[in-house]
Design a protein around this motif. Structure first.
Motif, PDB file in Angstrom:
ATOM      1  N   THR A 194     -60.048  11.123  -7.790  1.00  7.27           N
ATOM      2  CA  THR A 194     -59.857  10.234  -6.646  1.00  7.27           C
ATOM      3  C   THR A 194     -59.718  11.023  -5.348  1.00  7.27           C
ATOM      4  N   ARG A 195     -59.196  12.226  -5.446  1.00  3.82           N
ATOM      5  CA  ARG A 195     -59.122  13.119  -4.294  1.00  3.82           C
ATOM      6  C   ARG A 195     -58.524  14.429  -4.772  1.00  3.82           C
ATOM      7  N   GLU A 196     -58.523  15.441  -3.912  1.00  4.11           N
ATOM      8  CA  GLU A 196     -57.827  16.682  -4.266  1.00  4.11           C
ATOM      9  C   GLU A 196     -56.584  16.780  -3.395  1.00  4.11           C
ATOM     10  N   ASP A 208     -41.051  20.318  -6.303  1.00  2.36           N
ATOM     11  CA  ASP A 208     -42.406  19.841  -6.597  1.00  2.36           C
ATOM     12  C   ASP A 208     -42.571  18.458  -5.993  1.00  2.36           C
ATOM     13  N   TYR A 209     -43.833  18.021  -5.987  1.00  2.00           N
ATOM     14  CA  TYR A 209     -44.125  16.702  -5.446  1.00  2.00           C
ATOM     15  C   TYR A 209     -44.871  15.905  -6.502  1.00  2.00           C
ATOM     16  N   THR A 210     -44.544  14.650  -6.662  1.00  2.00           N
ATOM     17  CA  THR A 210     -45.257  13.859  -7.673  1.00  2.00           C
ATOM     18  C   THR A 210     -45.984  12.677  -7.040  1.00  2.00           C
ATOM     19  N   TYR A 211     -47.246  12.499  -7.490  1.00  2.00           N
ATOM     20  CA  TYR A 211     -48.040  11.325  -7.123  1.00  2.00           C
ATOM     21  C   TYR A 211     -48.077  10.454  -8.353  1.00  2.00           C
ATOM     22  N   GLY A 212     -47.365   9.409  -8.408  1.00  3.86           N
ATOM     23  CA  GLY A 212     -47.341   8.588  -9.620  1.00  3.86           C
ATOM     24  C   GLY A 212     -46.888   9.461 -10.778  1.00  3.86           C
ATOM     25  N   TRP A 268     -52.979   1.210  -2.707  1.00  4.07           N
ATOM     26  CA  TRP A 268     -51.773   0.764  -2.004  1.00  4.07           C
ATOM     27  C   TRP A 268     -50.549   1.429  -2.614  1.00  4.07           C
ATOM     28  N   HIS A 269     -49.732   2.004  -1.806  1.00  9.21           N
ATOM     29  CA  HIS A 269     -48.512   2.647  -2.304  1.00  9.21           C
ATOM     30  C   HIS A 269     -47.535   2.847  -1.150  1.00  9.21           C
ATOM     31  N   ALA A 270     -46.329   3.229  -1.503  1.00 10.80           N
ATOM     32  CA  ALA A 270     -45.342   3.638  -0.493  1.00 10.80           C
ATOM     33  C   ALA A 270     -44.910   5.047  -0.872  1.00 10.80           C
ATOM     34  N   ASP A 271     -44.661   5.869   0.126  1.00 14.20           N
ATOM     35  CA  ASP A 271     -44.225   7.243  -0.175  1.00 14.20           C
ATOM     36  C   ASP A 271     -42.715   7.195  -0.404  1.00 14.20           C
ATOM     37  N   ASP A 272     -42.329   6.612  -1.520  1.00 18.42           N
ATOM     38  CA  ASP A 272     -40.895   6.392  -1.691  1.00 18.42           C
ATOM     39  C   ASP A 272     -40.259   7.341  -2.704  1.00 18.42           C
ATOM     40  N   GLN A 318     -57.808   3.494  12.670  1.00 15.80           N
ATOM     41  CA  GLN A 318     -58.979   4.321  12.420  1.00 15.80           C
ATOM     42  C   GLN A 318     -58.561   5.764  12.555  1.00 15.80           C
ATOM     43  N   ARG A 319     -58.576   6.501  11.472  1.00 14.16           N
ATOM     44  CA  ARG A 319     -58.161   7.893  11.542  1.00 14.16           C
ATOM     45  C   ARG A 319     -59.357   8.742  11.911  1.00 14.16           C
ATOM     46  N   ALA A 320     -59.288   9.442  12.981  1.00 18.72           N
ATOM     47  CA  ALA A 320     -60.352  10.288  13.488  1.00 18.72           C
ATOM     48  C   ALA A 320     -61.494   9.416  13.986  1.00 18.72           C
ATOM     49  N   VAL A 347     -46.388  -0.964   2.591  1.00 22.67           N
ATOM     50  CA  VAL A 347     -47.244  -0.124   1.742  1.00 22.67           C
ATOM     51  C   VAL A 347     -48.429   0.317   2.590  1.00 22.67           C
ATOM     52  N   HIS A 348     -49.068   1.405   2.173  1.00 26.42           N
ATOM     53  CA  HIS A 348     -50.242   1.837   2.925  1.00 26.42           C
ATOM     54  C   HIS A 348     -51.374   2.196   1.984  1.00 26.42           C
ATOM     55  N   PHE A 349     -52.545   2.407   2.551  1.00 30.73           N
ATOM     56  CA  PHE A 349     -53.773   2.423   1.768  1.00 30.73           C
ATOM     57  C   PHE A 349     -54.860   3.150   2.556  1.00 30.73           C
ATOM     58  N   ILE A 369     -59.582  15.846   5.633  1.00 33.13           N
ATOM     59  CA  ILE A 369     -58.310  16.400   5.160  1.00 33.13           C
ATOM     60  C   ILE A 369     -57.195  15.654   5.867  1.00 33.13           C
ATOM     61  N   ASN A 370     -56.223  15.247   5.085  1.00 35.96           N
ATOM     62  CA  ASN A 370     -55.055  14.604   5.661  1.00 35.96           C
ATOM     63  C   ASN A 370     -53.838  15.474   5.368  1.00 35.96           C
ATOM     64  N   VAL A 371     -53.086  15.770   6.402  1.00 36.15           N
ATOM     65  CA  VAL A 371     -51.845  16.547   6.224  1.00 36.15           C
ATOM     66  C   VAL A 371     -50.687  15.649   6.630  1.00 36.15           C
TER      67      VAL A 371
HETATM   68  O1  AKG Z   1     -54.929  10.308   3.491  1.00 38.58           O
HETATM   69  C1  AKG Z   1     -54.100   9.636   4.092  1.00 38.58           C
HETATM   70  O2  AKG Z   1     -54.226   9.353   5.288  1.00 38.58           O
HETATM   71  C2  AKG Z   1     -52.871   9.096   3.397  1.00 38.58           C
HETATM   72  C3  AKG Z   1     -52.483   9.812   2.167  1.00 38.58           C
HETATM   73  C4  AKG Z   1     -51.242   9.258   1.587  1.00 38.58           C
HETATM   74  O3  AKG Z   1     -50.881   8.155   1.851  1.00 38.58           O
HETATM   75  C5  AKG Z   1     -50.396  10.042   0.668  1.00 38.58           C
HETATM   76  O4  AKG Z   1     -50.767  11.156   0.325  1.00 38.58           O
HETATM   77  O5  AKG Z   1     -49.336   9.570   0.308  1.00 38.58           O
END
Ligand code: AKG
Ligand code: FE2
Length: 577
Positions: A194-196, A208-212, A268-272, A318-320, A347-349, A369-371
């Motif tokens: 889905t992404r790196e 550490d950081y967890t995504y799901g 859709w998720h929240a960085d919670d 709109q990002r960028a 939530v964001h997406f 790239i998103n930081v």
């Molecule tokens: O790529 C993005 O702008 C958002 C990424 C994001 O929401 C996340 O990594 O939690």
């Protein structure tokens, strides 16, 4: 190119965010009442007309409004609590209700709630990216910074500044992060990449950081080049966006996402995560976007522990900014949950960007790239930074008091929206569509609506049978995995992966060996790395998922001697005739 957000009407003092003048609100609510009366009358009329027939009556929830190009929608919405309650989206778990909620035609709805969080006067907050106080000479020409959300009742605030960083700087940062980031692929349940992603920590942190369920480890040794790239980027962002924040109060970590394909996205998720305590305390985020244009959506979340958005509350950013020629070195800084409690209430997406339109300018460059910079509050037990209790951050106790205000940047203003495939681009962002407004008898998404307003000729739609494939389905993935395994077992030699270039998908693939698909961006990256490694003694850092491909390229063949090149599972399209 017109601005992606049409200009706001001249705001009543103070400049956004701010309440509308009392007279404007009164006029608005009168118009609303009239609309409501018209609606009731039209429902009543339909009832009368359909009396005695078995035809079910479809009651419109609002009177649809058709727009023509001379009547641009006015984005930006100030809602009072009385407004739109009858259109409120409810928390729906039942599939049938959920479907109905998707079909609902209604205006944007993000209203202030009965106070649920302490007001800024009581609990002040220094708002990061309070772009109105930013120096006016920064940012590329034609770009502006704006508050997109100001909901004090929930303590949710977001600002967006496209073009905040100079293009040259973005270009360097993008290249450095692309090359030196310790990227790890994230897979969906179906096995798609889905992404790196990678994770950066400062000040000796080891969390550490967890995504799901996926865990991204803080590397024991982050390479010097990666560290330097991140620190330089942070310095530049903070200097421009939050000049008032002292250095010791800068964020202490960042997670990075790399999207190499237009169809890669984040659901859709929240960085919670508990690290940031985003559900309990004000949780600032600074999100920097480099590279290709992508959208970022923010919405109110349904009640309960559910990550579904309330569709009519979606705020699109709109990002960028895309530019006519190339969009690779654009930037945008978003401070979404940027402060406050967005992770609790919202939530964001990041939608995929696969549009069935030929010759979109951003086709040539798709990587983004998103930081996202954040503040870890609760370091893990084994982290050297761990302390009992939680830290009070600088931004939590400072910041000027403000009057209670409410503002949401709704691109469709107060016009009725429907969740549909856009008639202009067929974009299926989530559950078969996205919010569209009716314009000259077509339902158009924000981008197509803006395109129509710009006076440009309509997009040429690609016929269905020639459309670019979407994400590969499970069957394709399984077939490829089986072929991959077979290759591993037999050790068969692999044909040249650069044999064919499909101009529509812009992906290289091998007809007889379809699991090897490498995007031009990856090929270019590998070629640059091969050249660098030829010039320098030793190989620069490459993404872990790219390493086998790199080795194969350096060896002059794909997989003839090394292990299989499993870059990613990309769709393998049929060549265009
Ligand atoms: O790529 C993005 O702008 C958002 C990424 C994001 O929401 C996340 O990594 O939690
Ligand atoms: Fe996120």
């Amino acid at each position: 190119m017109t601005s992606l957000y049409p200009p706001l009407p001249a705001p009543a003092a103070p400049v956004l965010p701010g309440p509308q003048a009392a007279g404007t609100q009164r006029a608005q609510s009168q118009a609303e009442d009239q609309n409501r009366q018209r609606l009731l009358l039209s429902c009543h009329l339909q009832d009368l007309l359909s009396a005695g027939t078995s035809e079910p009556v479809r009651r419109p929830l609002v009177t649809e409004k058709t727009h023509d190009a001379r009547e641009p929608i006015t984005p930006g919405l100030v809602l009072d609590a009385r407004q739109s309650t009858r259109f409120a989206e409810r928390s729906v778990r039942d599939p049938a209700e959920r479907k109905a909620s998707l079909r609902r035609v209604a205006p944007h709805l993000w209203e202030a709630t009965q106070r649920t969080e302490p007001p800024l006067k009581e609990q002040p907050l220094l708002l990061l990216g309070d772009f109105h106080s930013a120096p006016k000479d920064v940012g590329a020409p034609g770009t502006s910074c704006r508050v997109v959300l100001w909901d004090e009742s929930r303590r949710c605030f977001a600002s967006h500044w496209p073009g905040a960083l100079p293009p040259d700087f973005c270009s360097h940062s993008f290249d450095a992060l692309m090359t030196h980031g310790p990227w790890e692929p994230l897979h969906s349940k179906k096995g798609q990449v889905t992404r790196e992603t990678c994770w950066y920590v400062r000040k000796g942190c080891r969390c550490d950081y967890t995504y799901g369920i996926a865990r991204v480890r803080a590397k024991r040794k982050q390479t010097q080049a990666f560290r330097a790239a991140m620190e330089i980027l942070l310095e530049e962002v903070m200097r421009r966006v939050c000049p008032s924040l002292p250095k010791e109060a800068w964020p202490n970590c960042a997670n990075l996402n790399l999207y190499t394909e237009a169809w890669q996205s984040v659901g859709w998720h929240a960085d919670d995560e508990s690290l940031f305590m985003g559900k309990d305390r004000d949780c600032p985020i600074l999100s920097v976007s480099l590279g290709a244009r992508r959208e970022f959506w923010l919405a109110l979340r349904h009640q309960g522990n559910c990550m579904d958005p309330q569709l009519k509350s979606i705020v699109e950013a709109q990002r960028a900014m895309p530019s006519a020629q190339f969009c690779s070195f654009q930037s945008s800084v978003l401070a979404p949950s940027s402060k406050g409690l967005c992770q609790k209430h919202c939530v964001h997406f990041v939608p995929c960007d696969v549009r069935n339109i030929e010759s979109t300018s951003h086709d040539s460059v798709r990587a983004r790239i998103n930081v996202t910079w954040r503040w870890i509050r609760e370091h893990k037990q084994r982290c050297p930074q761990h302390v009992e209790g939680t830290e009070q951050f600088f931004f939590e106790s400072s910041g000027p008091p403000r009057d209670e205000q409410f503002f949401v940047h709704a691109w469709a203003g107060q016009c009725a929206m429907a969740w549909k495939l856009c008639d202009g681009c067929d974009h299926d962002a989530w559950r078969g569509g996205r919010n569209c407004v009716k314009h000259q008898n077509q339902w158009l998404c924000r981008l197509c609506y803006e395109h129509a307003l710009s006076g440009a000729p309509p997009h040429q739609k690609v016929p269905r049978d020639r459309r670019r494939p979407r994400r590969p389905g499970l069957a394709v993935i399984e077939a490829r995995a089986a072929a991959e395994e077979e290759f591993n077992n037999t050790g068969a030699s692999r044909p040249d992966a650069l044999q064919q270039l499909n101009p529509l998908s812009a992906a290289f693939f091998v007809p007889s060996y379809p699991q090897v698909v490498v995007t031009p961006m990856q090929i270019q990256q590998m070629q640059v790395l091969a050249e660098l490694s030829r010039l320098a003694d030793g190989r620069p850092g490459v993404s872990s998922s790219m390493a086998p491909a790199y080795q194969a390229l350096a060896a002059g063949s794909f997989g003839a001697t090394s292990s299989p090149t499993k870059v990613s599972y990309y769709p393998v399209p049929a060549p265009l005739q």
